[in-house]
Design a protein around this motif. Sequence first.
Motif, PDB file in Angstrom:
ATOM      1  N   HIS A 142     -35.806   1.170  13.314  1.00 26.73           N
ATOM      2  CA  HIS A 142     -37.140   0.624  13.549  1.00 26.73           C
ATOM      3  C   HIS A 142     -37.016  -0.559  14.499  1.00 26.73           C
ATOM      4  O   HIS A 142     -36.136  -1.403  14.315  1.00 26.73           O
ATOM      5  CB  HIS A 142     -37.771   0.136  12.238  1.00 26.73           C
ATOM      6  N   ILE A 143     -37.892  -0.601  15.496  1.00 26.55           N
ATOM      7  CA  ILE A 143     -37.911  -1.737  16.423  1.00 26.55           C
ATOM      8  C   ILE A 143     -39.352  -2.163  16.681  1.00 26.55           C
ATOM      9  O   ILE A 143     -40.287  -1.388  16.478  1.00 26.55           O
ATOM     10  CB  ILE A 143     -37.200  -1.422  17.762  1.00 26.55           C
ATOM     11  N   ARG A 144     -39.490  -3.395  17.142  1.00 29.18           N
ATOM     12  CA  ARG A 144     -40.817  -3.897  17.519  1.00 29.18           C
ATOM     13  C   ARG A 144     -41.277  -3.202  18.808  1.00 29.18           C
ATOM     14  O   ARG A 144     -40.458  -2.924  19.689  1.00 29.18           O
ATOM     15  CB  ARG A 144     -40.768  -5.404  17.736  1.00 29.18           C
ATOM     16  N   PRO A 145     -42.567  -2.956  18.943  1.00 29.69           N
ATOM     17  CA  PRO A 145     -43.074  -2.282  20.149  1.00 29.69           C
ATOM     18  C   PRO A 145     -42.814  -3.061  21.443  1.00 29.69           C
ATOM     19  O   PRO A 145     -42.756  -2.460  22.509  1.00 29.69           O
ATOM     20  CB  PRO A 145     -44.575  -2.159  19.893  1.00 29.69           C
ATOM     21  N   ASP A 146     -42.615  -4.367  21.350  1.00 29.89           N
ATOM     22  CA  ASP A 146     -42.391  -5.164  22.555  1.00 29.89           C
ATOM     23  C   ASP A 146     -40.909  -5.281  22.929  1.00 29.89           C
ATOM     24  O   ASP A 146     -40.551  -6.017  23.831  1.00 29.89           O
ATOM     25  CB  ASP A 146     -42.996  -6.563  22.392  1.00 29.89           C
ATOM     26  N   ASN A 147     -40.038  -4.530  22.276  1.00 28.63           N
ATOM     27  CA  ASN A 147     -38.600  -4.628  22.526  1.00 28.63           C
ATOM     28  C   ASN A 147     -38.139  -3.437  23.368  1.00 28.63           C
ATOM     29  O   ASN A 147     -37.490  -2.511  22.880  1.00 28.63           O
ATOM     30  CB  ASN A 147     -37.841  -4.704  21.199  1.00 28.63           C
ATOM     31  N   ALA A 148     -38.469  -3.475  24.650  1.00 26.72           N
ATOM     32  CA  ALA A 148     -38.147  -2.371  25.562  1.00 26.72           C
ATOM     33  C   ALA A 148     -36.636  -2.175  25.701  1.00 26.72           C
ATOM     34  O   ALA A 148     -36.163  -1.039  25.815  1.00 26.72           O
ATOM     35  CB  ALA A 148     -38.767  -2.618  26.932  1.00 26.72           C
TER      36      ALA A 148
END
Length: 183
Positions: A142-148
């Motif tokens: 799982h990652i944050r949506p802002d972590n491209a």
Amino acid sequence: MIPLITRTPRLTLLAASRALLTAELHKPHYFPVLLGAAMPADWPPGEYDEEAGRYFLAQLTAGGRTAAGWYGWYAILRATDEQPATLIGAGGFWGPPDAAGTAEIGYSISADWRGKGLATELVAGLIQQAESTGMVRRLIAHIRPDNAASEQVLLRNDFQLVDPDTEGRMRFERAVTPATDTL
């Protein structure tokens, strides 16, 4: 028995132990000595924080030997002629796989070492570790949506986006082919 060291082209991944986590949390001046590696200035990095270290220590203490290798892993860049062995990040599993063989991974790289492909290599090492246990069939992250950058790390390691919004995080999955013992 689960291997507690995994090697990639540039990294040695070392499973956290109670001794290492205790030193990291309570005697930080001994931690690099026990680890045999120089420390980055921003330790702990990113989402690998004191809370994660305490969680891993509690799980290793409660689970004993069977918990070894299922929690935190230290990513150490091997020594070269130009630099000593250096701790560059952390990663690992949030516990053993469930009954279906699913395990969750996480990872963080120190700021000075980002952008060098080391997170991609760390995740590849965690995949290798999962395969070697023979117990994991699927990995999730799982990652944050802002972590491209983290998204690219997962995509380079053949993870697929399966849920773009799981409680404000993106969920990725990857099948794992467990290693088989041949005698």
